[in-house]
Design a protein around this motif. Structure first.
Motif, PDB file in Angstrom:
ATOM      1  N   THR A 201      37.208 -61.053 -22.549  1.00  0.00           N
ATOM      2  CA  THR A 201      37.430 -61.787 -21.304  1.00  0.00           C
ATOM      3  C   THR A 201      38.858 -62.296 -21.290  1.00  0.00           C
ATOM      4  OG1 THR A 201      36.559 -63.726 -22.449  1.00  0.00           O
ATOM      5  CG2 THR A 201      35.048 -62.601 -20.961  1.00  0.00           C
ATOM      6  N   PHE A 202      39.427 -62.379 -20.108  1.00  0.00           N
ATOM      7  CA  PHE A 202      40.673 -63.135 -19.973  1.00  0.00           C
ATOM      8  C   PHE A 202      40.321 -64.608 -20.194  1.00  0.00           C
ATOM      9  CE2 PHE A 202      41.857 -59.303 -17.551  1.00  0.00           C
ATOM     10  CZ  PHE A 202      43.080 -59.030 -18.137  1.00  0.00           C
ATOM     11  N   GLU A 203      41.328 -65.436 -20.383  1.00  0.00           N
ATOM     12  CA  GLU A 203      41.090 -66.850 -20.662  1.00  0.00           C
ATOM     13  C   GLU A 203      40.636 -67.577 -19.397  1.00  0.00           C
ATOM     14  OE1 GLU A 203      44.098 -65.246 -21.201  1.00  0.00           O
ATOM     15  OE2 GLU A 203      43.398 -64.702 -23.203  1.00  0.00           O
ATOM     16  N   THR A 204      40.000 -68.703 -19.595  1.00  0.00           N
ATOM     17  CA  THR A 204      39.732 -69.606 -18.473  1.00  0.00           C
ATOM     18  C   THR A 204      40.996 -70.446 -18.260  1.00  0.00           C
ATOM     19  OG1 THR A 204      38.949 -71.375 -19.903  1.00  0.00           O
ATOM     20  CG2 THR A 204      37.282 -69.803 -19.112  1.00  0.00           C
ATOM     21  N   PRO A 205      41.144 -71.041 -17.085  1.00  0.00           N
ATOM     22  CA  PRO A 205      42.291 -71.941 -16.884  1.00  0.00           C
ATOM     23  C   PRO A 205      42.319 -73.061 -17.926  1.00  0.00           C
ATOM     24  CG  PRO A 205      41.349 -71.352 -14.770  1.00  0.00           C
ATOM     25  CD  PRO A 205      40.432 -70.777 -15.814  1.00  0.00           C
ATOM     26  N   ASN A 245      51.603 -61.054 -16.361  1.00  0.00           N
ATOM     27  CA  ASN A 245      51.011 -62.026 -15.420  1.00  0.00           C
ATOM     28  C   ASN A 245      51.221 -63.431 -15.957  1.00  0.00           C
ATOM     29  OD1 ASN A 245      48.754 -60.795 -17.350  1.00  0.00           O
ATOM     30  ND2 ASN A 245      48.253 -62.949 -16.988  1.00  0.00           N
ATOM     31  N   ALA A 248      45.776 -67.487 -16.629  1.00  0.00           N
ATOM     32  CA  ALA A 248      44.725 -67.814 -15.653  1.00  0.00           C
ATOM     33  C   ALA A 248      44.920 -69.232 -15.116  1.00  0.00           C
ATOM     34  CB  ALA A 248      43.357 -67.690 -16.313  1.00  0.00           C
ATOM     35  N   GLY A 249      44.826 -69.365 -13.819  1.00  0.00           N
ATOM     36  CA  GLY A 249      44.944 -70.680 -13.194  1.00  0.00           C
ATOM     37  C   GLY A 249      46.370 -71.067 -12.847  1.00  0.00           C
ATOM     38  N   ALA A 254      44.526 -62.506  -9.150  1.00  0.00           N
ATOM     39  CA  ALA A 254      43.345 -62.281  -9.996  1.00  0.00           C
ATOM     40  C   ALA A 254      43.739 -61.405 -11.182  1.00  0.00           C
ATOM     41  CB  ALA A 254      42.257 -61.593  -9.186  1.00  0.00           C
ATOM     42  N   LEU A 255      43.220 -61.715 -12.366  1.00  0.00           N
ATOM     43  CA  LEU A 255      43.555 -60.933 -13.553  1.00  0.00           C
ATOM     44  C   LEU A 255      42.592 -59.763 -13.698  1.00  0.00           C
ATOM     45  CD1 LEU A 255      44.375 -63.748 -16.146  1.00  0.00           C
ATOM     46  CD2 LEU A 255      45.845 -62.618 -14.488  1.00  0.00           C
TER      47      LEU A 255
END
Ligand code: HPA
Length: 283
Positions: A201-205, A245, A248-249, A254-255
């Motif tokens: 998964t990409f990271e959460t903010p 990029n 995230a956040g 969108a990633l």
């Protein structure tokens, strides 16, 4: 009883032999360059003498993700013999298996006489001033995967049980890299600390804010693990992230993997220029 260690060493011997069989006479590269996601075209720098698909090298990573097809290319850049490795194994594919495969790959390079490993990757940026298309030389890393590829029995023939990591990213080589990049006019080149997450998964903010708070400048899903294995067996490492990029956040974008590949394209020419400038210093 055949131990896992002996099995791995046999795999390394077989991989090294498979490569040696295809090496042009007298070809002795002391440097290898790994090409991160979307950075395959950097291999166009090469005056190519041989291309060996990973499928012909036993034990080498047989990648599963589009854009990660594996091949080892040998040749010269600015008269310097080098190897380019396109395709790597990621921890998110299964950490134990990935650790074995990465050890086979990196220790095979060592067996072949490589002294310097130039690692590239695609990464997210935690700093607004390093936007998509920027290049960030890795000054240090934070391994936040909770996993270390050197866990388990240590093979003292490759390196010590407790490996120092204070010069994980070689200071002198990085100074050479930065000076060469500057001289070659490489744009948007900075320096920073790389933080490896396990993925996929990409990271959460919130994770991005945490990574920034603990001192990271870039985030990704590779490379720290490779550095750890390489340093353990005495390879010197230099590394550069292609920023694809903002984390995230940090922006509305969108990633996605497609976005990573698209962002890498923006950095690809600069990366090629920088890799060439560095290789020239090794002639
Ligand atoms: N996070 C993790 N890995 C990445 C990213 C990201 O934002 N971009 C490219 N690889």
């Amino acid at each position: 009883m055949v131990t896992a260690m002996a099995t791995m060493n046999t795999a390394i011997e077989k991989a090294a032999q498979a490569i040696k069989n295809r090496l042009p006479a007298g070809f002795r590269p002391k440097m290898a360059v790994t090409l991160g996601s979307g950075l395959g075209a950097v291999a166009a720098l090469l005056e190519e003498k041989a291309l060996i698909p990973y499928t012909d090298i036993p034990g080498f990573p047989q990648p599963t993700v589009a854009g990660h097809e594996g091949s080892l290319r040998l040749g010269h850049v600015a008269g310097v013999p080098v190897m380019f490795l396109k395709g790597r194994k990621h921890l998110y594919e299964g950490p134990d298996e990935a650790a074995v495969t990465l050890k086979v790959m990196i220790r095979t390079l060592k067996t072949l006489g490589v002294e310097i490993l130039f690692l590239t990757n695609a990464a997210g940026s935690l700093r607004a001033e390093y936007g998509p298309g920027s290049l960030v030389a890795i000054t240090d890393h934070i391994n936040i995967t909770g996993f270390n590829a050197l866990c388990g029995p240590n093979d003292d023939d490759w390196g010590p049980r407790f490996s120092p990591m204070d010069n994980a990213w070689d200071k002198d080589l990085r100074a050479t890299l930065m000076a060469a990049g500057k001289k070659a006019g490489v744009k948007n080149l900075g320096e920073g600390v790389y933080c490896q997450f396990m993925g996929p998964t990409f990271e959460t903010p919130a994770e991005i804010r945490m990574a920034r708070a603990i001192g990271a400048d870039t985030v990704g899903m590779s490379t720290a693990v490779e550095n750890i294995i390489a340093r353990h067996c005495g390879l010197k490492c230099v590394g550069v992230s292609a920023i694809t990029n903002l984390g995230a956040g940090m922006s509305d974008e969108a990633l996605s993997h497609e976005q990573t590949l698209h962002g890498a394209k923006m950095a690809e020419q600069g990366m090629a220029q920088l890799v060439r400038a560095f290789i020239e210093t090794q002639g």
